[in-house]
Design an enzyme around this catalytic site. Sequence first.
Site, PDB file in Angstrom:
ATOM      1  N   ALA A 135       0.847  -1.195   0.000  1.00  0.00           N
ATOM      2  CA  ALA A 135       0.000   0.000   0.000  1.00  0.00           C
ATOM      3  C   ALA A 135       0.879   1.240   0.000  1.00  0.00           C
ATOM      4  CB  ALA A 135      -0.934  -0.017   1.198  1.00  0.00           C
ATOM      5  N   SER A 136       0.217   2.401   0.069  1.00  0.00           N
ATOM      6  CA  SER A 136       0.953   3.657  -0.041  1.00  0.00           C
ATOM      7  C   SER A 136       1.843   3.909   1.168  1.00  0.00           C
ATOM      8  CB  SER A 136      -0.028   4.818  -0.208  1.00  0.00           C
ATOM      9  OG  SER A 136      -0.950   4.851   0.865  1.00  0.00           O
ATOM     10  N   ALA A 138       2.518   1.376   3.840  1.00  0.00           N
ATOM     11  CA  ALA A 138       3.205   0.210   4.407  1.00  0.00           C
ATOM     12  C   ALA A 138       3.040  -1.012   3.513  1.00  0.00           C
ATOM     13  CB  ALA A 138       2.677  -0.079   5.812  1.00  0.00           C
ATOM     14  N   GLN A 139       3.746  -2.065   3.899  1.00  0.00           N
ATOM     15  CA  GLN A 139       3.712  -3.344   3.186  1.00  0.00           C
ATOM     16  C   GLN A 139       3.534  -4.444   4.220  1.00  0.00           C
ATOM     17  OE1 GLN A 139       6.106  -3.845  -0.460  1.00  0.00           O
ATOM     18  NE2 GLN A 139       7.265  -5.363   0.705  1.00  0.00           N
ATOM     19  N   LYS A 154       3.328  -5.804   9.413  1.00  0.00           N
ATOM     20  CA  LYS A 154       3.111  -4.596   8.605  1.00  0.00           C
ATOM     21  C   LYS A 154       4.295  -3.658   8.825  1.00  0.00           C
ATOM     22  CE  LYS A 154      -0.582  -1.262   7.575  1.00  0.00           C
ATOM     23  NZ  LYS A 154      -1.966  -0.877   7.938  1.00  0.00           N
ATOM     24  N   ASP A 290     -12.858   2.794   6.930  1.00  0.00           N
ATOM     25  CA  ASP A 290     -12.516   2.325   5.583  1.00  0.00           C
ATOM     26  C   ASP A 290     -12.852   0.840   5.438  1.00  0.00           C
ATOM     27  OD1 ASP A 290     -11.567   2.505   3.002  1.00  0.00           O
ATOM     28  OD2 ASP A 290      -9.473   2.202   3.559  1.00  0.00           O
TER      29      ASP A 290
END
Length: 556
Positions: A135-136, A138-139, A154, A290
């Site tokens: 993602a923008s 984190a991974q 994460k 979200d």
Amino acid sequence: MSRFGFDGLRQINRLREVLGVLARYGFGELVQQLRLGRFLPSWARKGPERARGLTTAERVRRVCEELGPSFIKIGQILSTRPDLLPPDWIEELSNLQGRLPPIEFADIEEELRAAWGDEGWHRLARFDREPMATASIAQVHRGTLDTGEEVAVKVRRPGIQGQVEVDLRILKRLAQLAADHITELAHHDPVQIAEEFSESFRAELDLTQEGRNLERFRENFRNRREVRFPEVHWEYTRETVLVTELIDGPMALTPPEELDELGYDRHRLARVGARAFLKMIIQDGFFHADPHPSNVIFPEPDRVCFIDCGMVGRLRPELREQLLGLLLALIERNSEEAVDAFLSIGRAPADLDRDQLLLHAERFIERYHSVRLENLQLGEILLEFVRLIRAHHITLPPDLALLAKALITVEGLGQVLDPEFDMVSEAEPYLRAVMRARYRPDQMARRMLGRVEAGGAETQAIYRDFRSALRRLGQGTPIQFEFRQLRSLEQELDRASNRIAFALVVAALVIGSAQLVVAGAGPEVYGLPMFGLVGFGVAAFFGLWLIVAISRSGRL
């Protein structure tokens, strides 16, 4: 420092990059309106070569993607603000995934060693080199602790915090320039919106905050077996690393026919998810902001798990009560109460035309007059009304817009799982329970006590201001008083005092006449004291005259 407020070589270079990308996608005129044309690099002045054939919303999405993680996240946050953007923009920015390449494994390992030290790194029995998700910010990687427990790790993007701070400073300065030079944007208070974005963005950068959000959700749902949130491993969690239990299972974006083949009860899953979200809103005042399908997992055929809880919304008790009143007014199609509820929630401009707002609200509610209650879409109704209110430049709490977007997402997810899903029917028991609780004697007493305390605080503030004014007078500081329309105020006070005096005379006549009738004093007419009857007659005449006078003034 330049006269535009941008300092530092890094900020100037980044600003030129941002403006160049904007110009390349057809926003060169906007750059000129912001008085920033001098910062445009020469290659960006050739024209919008990448804007051809794209809608405005598509061009904005491309700008965010090209400018990298910070602007991708800003675009994603914007997609949760339907009070600010039209539906086609929201839909386009909701698809903003960034297409970012995975972070190199060497960088991930370096970040983990920096957070844990070598000893902590070696406590991982296994760590998958390939990410589960990118993602923008984190991974996420799959890992196994030395205890054998599988976990989700994460990891924040290396170096992103410094880049974000530069971009947020640029964003806030651009917002200030927009407020100063673009009238149609100034109405939306871009500076305040930029501040809200910055606060939300910084909160998501700190992964320990997401861990605290998960802990709070777990506490709120500790007695709900059908709803899960991942457990946080705090001994491994840092600002740049979040470690939670790994939740396996199909995501909510899994096609319905595949869920059927796996034996999942889609009808129950839709209701479990909806009831969990309604509990977050109505009972807890703390909700997942979200809840899109990739953030919802079904670990068992009848259980729902929410993940990625970095973005949350909060509703204060008084805001929840006001929101409840708004929803009931919309469902009951009462435009007057709906407008009053929204005005109590938001901050209206000084020049608000309330009659015009009420007219628009009546037209809005009239559109739903013939729609059956079970066919109402709560999220859509709330969202459209939020947009109507924003059109009148009423400032609303950002969490309310987050709620409207999240509610639409949950409703849509429920209808994908079960086409007969009805959010209003699921909400009705919660609304009834809240209404019953609202009118319990202890709750009414608590609200009354709260109002008394608020009134006491306001009185103290007035007293402090009065003392401050007296102190300034004592120090010889001049204080200027301005009285506007004093003559009309005097006339109104004179008229009011006359009516009060007249009403007191009428009341005295009624009381005196009643005493004469009871005492039986004086001559009688038809068995009743004449003086008492005359007194009642005079009091009735003057009382009626007073009522007519007041009603003619239009201020009964």
